[in-house]
Design a protein around this motif. Structure first.
Motif, PDB file in Angstrom:
ATOM      1  N   CYS A   5       0.819  -1.221   0.000  1.00 47.51           N
ATOM      2  CA  CYS A   5       0.000   0.000   0.000  1.00 47.51           C
ATOM      3  C   CYS A   5       0.848   1.264   0.000  1.00 47.51           C
ATOM      4  CB  CYS A   5      -0.909   0.025   1.230  1.00 47.51           C
ATOM      5  SG  CYS A   5      -2.137  -1.277   1.243  1.00 47.51           S
ATOM      6  N   ALA A   6       1.979   1.225   0.704  1.00 43.91           N
ATOM      7  CA  ALA A   6       2.755   2.452   0.920  1.00 43.91           C
ATOM      8  C   ALA A   6       3.591   2.863  -0.293  1.00 43.91           C
ATOM      9  CB  ALA A   6       3.657   2.281   2.145  1.00 43.91           C
ATOM     10  N   ILE A   7       4.118   1.907  -1.039  1.00 41.39           N
ATOM     11  CA  ILE A   7       5.007   2.263  -2.156  1.00 41.39           C
ATOM     12  C   ILE A   7       4.342   3.219  -3.158  1.00 41.39           C
ATOM     13  CG2 ILE A   7       6.208   1.320  -4.200  1.00 41.39           C
ATOM     14  CD1 ILE A   7       7.176  -0.974  -2.351  1.00 41.39           C
ATOM     15  N   PRO A   8       3.145   2.886  -3.656  1.00 35.03           N
ATOM     16  CA  PRO A   8       2.524   3.851  -4.587  1.00 35.03           C
ATOM     17  C   PRO A   8       2.250   5.204  -3.930  1.00 35.03           C
ATOM     18  CG  PRO A   8       1.364   1.732  -4.624  1.00 35.03           C
ATOM     19  CD  PRO A   8       2.326   1.668  -3.495  1.00 35.03           C
ATOM     20  N   GLN A   9       1.950   5.209  -2.637  1.00 39.48           N
ATOM     21  CA  GLN A   9       1.635   6.471  -1.958  1.00 39.48           C
ATOM     22  C   GLN A   9       2.855   7.381  -1.835  1.00 39.48           C
ATOM     23  OE1 GLN A   9      -1.515   7.314  -1.082  1.00 39.48           O
ATOM     24  NE2 GLN A   9      -2.317   5.353  -1.780  1.00 39.48           N
ATOM     25  N   VAL A  10       4.021   6.820  -1.483  1.00 39.95           N
ATOM     26  CA  VAL A  10       5.207   7.683  -1.369  1.00 39.95           C
ATOM     27  C   VAL A  10       5.641   8.195  -2.744  1.00 39.95           C
ATOM     28  CG1 VAL A  10       6.053   6.787   0.839  1.00 39.95           C
ATOM     29  CG2 VAL A  10       6.833   5.712  -1.283  1.00 39.95           C
ATOM     30  N   MET A  11       5.434   7.349  -3.777  1.00 39.60           N
ATOM     31  CA  MET A  11       5.723   7.806  -5.146  1.00 39.60           C
ATOM     32  C   MET A  11       4.815   8.983  -5.509  1.00 39.60           C
ATOM     33  SD  MET A  11       8.067   6.035  -6.344  1.00 39.60           S
ATOM     34  CE  MET A  11       8.797   4.482  -6.577  1.00 39.60           C
ATOM     35  N   ALA A  12       3.558   8.892  -5.071  1.00 37.49           N
ATOM     36  CA  ALA A  12       2.595   9.940  -5.409  1.00 37.49           C
ATOM     37  C   ALA A  12       2.938  11.266  -4.734  1.00 37.49           C
ATOM     38  CB  ALA A  12       1.175   9.492  -5.040  1.00 37.49           C
ATOM     39  N   ILE A  13       3.247  11.232  -3.450  1.00 38.68           N
ATOM     40  CA  ILE A  13       3.549  12.509  -2.777  1.00 38.68           C
ATOM     41  C   ILE A  13       4.825  13.122  -3.362  1.00 38.68           C
ATOM     42  CG2 ILE A  13       4.782  11.510  -0.769  1.00 38.68           C
ATOM     43  CD1 ILE A  13       2.442  14.349  -0.135  1.00 38.68           C
ATOM     44  N   ALA A  14       5.794  12.273  -3.733  1.00 38.91           N
ATOM     45  CA  ALA A  14       7.025  12.792  -4.340  1.00 38.91           C
ATOM     46  C   ALA A  14       6.733  13.376  -5.725  1.00 38.91           C
ATOM     47  CB  ALA A  14       8.070  11.680  -4.441  1.00 38.91           C
ATOM     48  N   THR A  15       5.820  12.755  -6.446  1.00 41.22           N
ATOM     49  CA  THR A  15       5.436  13.263  -7.767  1.00 41.22           C
ATOM     50  C   THR A  15       4.745  14.618  -7.636  1.00 41.22           C
ATOM     51  OG1 THR A  15       5.222  11.007  -8.614  1.00 41.22           O
ATOM     52  CG2 THR A  15       4.097  12.737  -9.861  1.00 41.22           C
ATOM     53  N   LEU A  16       3.875  14.748  -6.642  1.00 42.96           N
ATOM     54  CA  LEU A  16       3.197  16.034  -6.435  1.00 42.96           C
ATOM     55  C   LEU A  16       4.209  17.128  -6.092  1.00 42.96           C
ATOM     56  CD1 LEU A  16      -0.051  14.990  -4.513  1.00 42.96           C
ATOM     57  CD2 LEU A  16       0.142  15.761  -6.886  1.00 42.96           C
ATOM     58  N   ALA A  17       5.220  16.761  -5.300  1.00 43.09           N
ATOM     59  CA  ALA A  17       6.261  17.739  -4.952  1.00 43.09           C
ATOM     60  C   ALA A  17       7.024  18.160  -6.207  1.00 43.09           C
ATOM     61  CB  ALA A  17       7.217  17.148  -3.909  1.00 43.09           C
ATOM     62  N   GLU A  18       7.199  17.224  -7.134  1.00 42.83           N
ATOM     63  CA  GLU A  18       7.920  17.520  -8.380  1.00 42.83           C
ATOM     64  C   GLU A  18       7.081  18.394  -9.324  1.00 42.83           C
ATOM     65  OE1 GLU A  18      11.101  16.511  -8.994  1.00 42.83           O
ATOM     66  OE2 GLU A  18      11.037  17.599 -10.898  1.00 42.83           O
ATOM     67  N   VAL A  19       5.805  18.093  -9.432  1.00 42.18           N
ATOM     68  CA  VAL A  19       4.986  18.824 -10.417  1.00 42.18           C
ATOM     69  C   VAL A  19       4.466  20.160  -9.885  1.00 42.18           C
ATOM     70  CG1 VAL A  19       4.281  16.733 -11.646  1.00 42.18           C
ATOM     71  CG2 VAL A  19       2.790  17.645  -9.870  1.00 42.18           C
ATOM     72  N   TYR A  20       4.440  20.328  -8.568  1.00 45.41           N
ATOM     73  CA  TYR A  20       3.909  21.567  -7.997  1.00 45.41           C
ATOM     74  C   TYR A  20       4.674  22.783  -8.537  1.00 45.41           C
ATOM     75  CZ  TYR A  20       2.458  25.242  -4.848  1.00 45.41           C
ATOM     76  OH  TYR A  20       1.958  26.424  -4.367  1.00 45.41           O
ATOM     77  N   ASN A  21       3.924  23.758  -9.005  1.00 48.45           N
ATOM     78  CA  ASN A  21       4.527  25.025  -9.474  1.00 48.45           C
ATOM     79  C   ASN A  21       5.528  24.821 -10.617  1.00 48.45           C
ATOM     80  OD1 ASN A  21       4.093  27.738  -8.891  1.00 48.45           O
ATOM     81  ND2 ASN A  21       5.938  27.934  -7.653  1.00 48.45           N
ATOM     82  N   ASN A  22       5.385  23.707 -11.332  1.00 47.76           N
ATOM     83  CA  ASN A  22       6.363  23.337 -12.363  1.00 47.76           C
ATOM     84  C   ASN A  22       5.723  23.425 -13.754  1.00 47.76           C
ATOM     85  OD1 ASN A  22       8.193  22.097 -14.042  1.00 47.76           O
ATOM     86  ND2 ASN A  22       8.537  20.321 -12.706  1.00 47.76           N
ATOM     87  N   HIS A  23       6.010  24.500 -14.472  1.00 48.71           N
ATOM     88  CA  HIS A  23       5.356  24.741 -15.768  1.00 48.71           C
ATOM     89  C   HIS A  23       5.667  23.657 -16.798  1.00 48.71           C
ATOM     90  CE1 HIS A  23       9.071  26.021 -17.794  1.00 48.71           C
ATOM     91  NE2 HIS A  23       9.413  26.553 -16.629  1.00 48.71           N
TER      92      HIS A  23
END
Ligand code: MG
Length: 387
Positions: free
Chosen positions: A292-310
Motif C-alpha cells: 500500500c505504501a510504495i505507490p503512496q510515497v511515489m505519489a507525494i514525491a510526484t506532487l512535490a515535483e509537479v507543484y509550481n512546475n510549468h
C-alpha cells in the motif's frame, strides 16, 4: 470523452521493485491450497508480469493467500479497463460489456477476441477463460468482494462513457469508480483474509482516498501525454477559471494563470494526503503495508515535483530514479513513510510563490500534512513498537 486513465497502469518502477523484491516463481501448489490448477494460475501470474511489471513485483511480495487473490483482482479490473480503453469498440457494445462484465467471471469458457488496444490486453481477454477458472477456485468471500467492485466499476465506466468530466463532483466520482473502488476492494480483501486489520473493511472513505490520491496525481502529472492522446481529465470547473480552452496551457506554460491552474489541481490531490497516512497507520502486516505504501510515497514525491512546475504543460515530468529507489526502500514502516511525507511537504512549501492564486491554500495543506506527521512521529516515539 476518450480513453480513461487508470491507476492500474503505473510508470516504470518495475526494475526498481524487482531489485527490491526479486521475482517469485510459482513452484507447485500454493500454500493456501485454494487454487489447484496451476496452469491457470501460472497463466495469471505470467499475464500479470506482461500487463504490469510494476504491480507484479509488489503483488508477488504479498503473503501467499492474498497474493493470488490480489493478482486475480488486478487482472479482472485490467480486463475491464481494456474494454473501456478500446476506442475501436462501438459505444453501445462497450457499454453493455462494461455493465455485464462482472457476470462473465462465472461463465466458464467465456473470452473475448480482438478487444484491447495493446497485444497483452488482447491476449488477456482472448484467454479470459483461464482467469475465470482461477477466479472460481478462490474462496467465495473473495469472489463476492471482487464481483461487487467489478460491477460498480463497470457501471461507473459505462456512465462516464459518453459524459465529460465537468464539475469537481464529476471528477471525484470518476476517480472513485476507476481508483477509489480499487482501494475499497483491497481493504475488503485484506480484512477478509485475517492477515490485516479487520477494521479496514469499514474504512470506506479512507480506502477511497488511497485510490483518489494516486489517480489524481497521475492525472495532474500526465497533462501533456493525455492532451496528446485527446484525453481530458481535469475538470472544466477548475481549468475554466484560468483559461478559456483546456488545450491552451502549453501555449503559455509560464503565465501566472497556467501555474495557478496547475497548483489548484495539485492542491486538490494533496487534500487526500492525510487520509492516506491515516489508512497506512491502521495496517498491521508489513508486506501489506509495503504494497500500500510504495505507490503512496511515489505519489507525494510526484506532487512535490509537479507543484509550481510549468514543464507539466509541455513535457512528461517524472521523479528521479534515484529518489524513486530511495522511497521504495524507505516504505517499510509508518515512521519511514511519515518522514517521507514530511520531507515532501517541506519541498512543496519551499516552492510556493506567494502572491499567486492558490498559494495560501497550498500552505494550509502542507502545514496540515506536516502537523499530522509531527504528531505521528511523537506518538511513535512514545510507544515504540515491540519487536
Ligand atoms: Mg481506462
Amino acid at each position: 470523452m476518450s480513453i480513461k486513465k487508470s491507476i492500474l497502469k503505473p510508470d516504470e518502477m518495475a526494475a526498481l521493485l524487482k531489485l527490491k523484491f526479486g521475482s517469485k516463481k510459482i513452484m507447485g501448489p500454493r500454500k493456501n491450497g485454494k487454487i489447484s490448477n496451476n496452469g491457470n494460475l501460472a497463466f495469471c501470474y505470467d499475464t500479470l508480469d506482461k500487463v504490469s511489471r510494476s504491480f507484479a513485483a509488489v503483488i508477488r511480495q504479498l503473503p501467499d493467500e492474498i497474493s493470488d487473490v490480489v493478482c486475480l483482482f488486478y487482472l479482472i479490473l485490467r480486463a475491464l479497463d481494456s474494454i473501456e480503453d478500446d476506442m475501436d469498440l462501438a459505444q453501445d457494445v462497450k457499454t453493455k460489456l462494461l455493465r455485464e462484465f462482472h457476470t462473465k467471471n462465472y461463465e466458464k469458457g467465456w473470452n473475448l477476441s480482438n478487444v484491447g488496444d495493446k497485444q497483452e490486453y488482447r491476449d488477456l481477454l482472448a484467454n479470459y477463460h483461464k482467469v475465470i477458472e482461477a477466479f472460481l477456485e478462490l474462496d467465495v468471500k473473495y469472489q463476492k468482494s471482487i464481483t461487487d467492485i467489478c460491477k460498480k466499476m463497470g457501471n461507473g465506466m459505462a456512465d462516464f462513457g459518453e459524459k465529460e468530466i465537468t464539475t469537481l463532483e464529476d471528477y471525484n466520482l470518476y476517480c472513485h469508480y476507476v481508483a477509489g473502488l480499487v482501494g475499497i476492494g483491497l481493504s475488503e480483501i485484506f480484512a477478509a483474509s485475517g492477515i490485516d486489520n479487520k477494521e479496514l473493511e469499514s474504512q470506506v472513505a479512507l480506502s477511497n482516498s488511497m485510490g483518489l490520491f494516486l489517480q489524481k496525481t497521475n492525472i495532474v502529472r500526465d497533462y501533456k501525454e493525455d492532451l496528446d492522446e485527446k484525453r481530458f481529465f481535469w475538470p472544466k470547473e477548475v481549468w475554466s477559471l484560468y483559461s478559456p480552452r483546456f488545450e491552451d496551457f502549453p501555449l503559455n506554460p509560464e503565465k501566472p494563470e497556467s501555474i495557478a491552474c496547475l497548483n489548484h489541481m495539485v492542491n486538490d490531490a494533496l487534500s487526500h494526503a492525510t487520509d492516506c497516512l491515516d489508512y497506512l497507520k491502521m495496517l498491521k502486516n508489513e508486506r501489506v503495508f509495503r504494497f500500500c505504501a510504495i505507490p503512496q510515497v511515489m505519489a507525494i514525491a510526484t506532487l512535490a515535483e509537479v507543484y509550481n512546475n510549468h514543464k507539466v504543460f509541455t513535457e512528461n515530468v517524472k521523479i528521479r530514479k534515484g529518489l524513486a529507489a530511495k522511497l521504495i526502500v524507505r516504505a517499510g514502516s509508518i515512521q519511514e513513510v511519515v518522514k517521507t511525507y514530511k520531507e515532501m511537504a517541506s519541498v512543496i512549501a519551499n516552492k510556493i510563490t506567494f502572491g499567486l492564486p492558490n498559494a495560501e491554500e497550498t500552505l494550509e495543506l502542507v502545514q496540515k500534512i506536516n502537523d499530522f506527521c509531527e504528531l505521528a512521529l511523537t506518538e511513535a516515539n512514545k510507544s515504540p513498537e515491540i519487536a
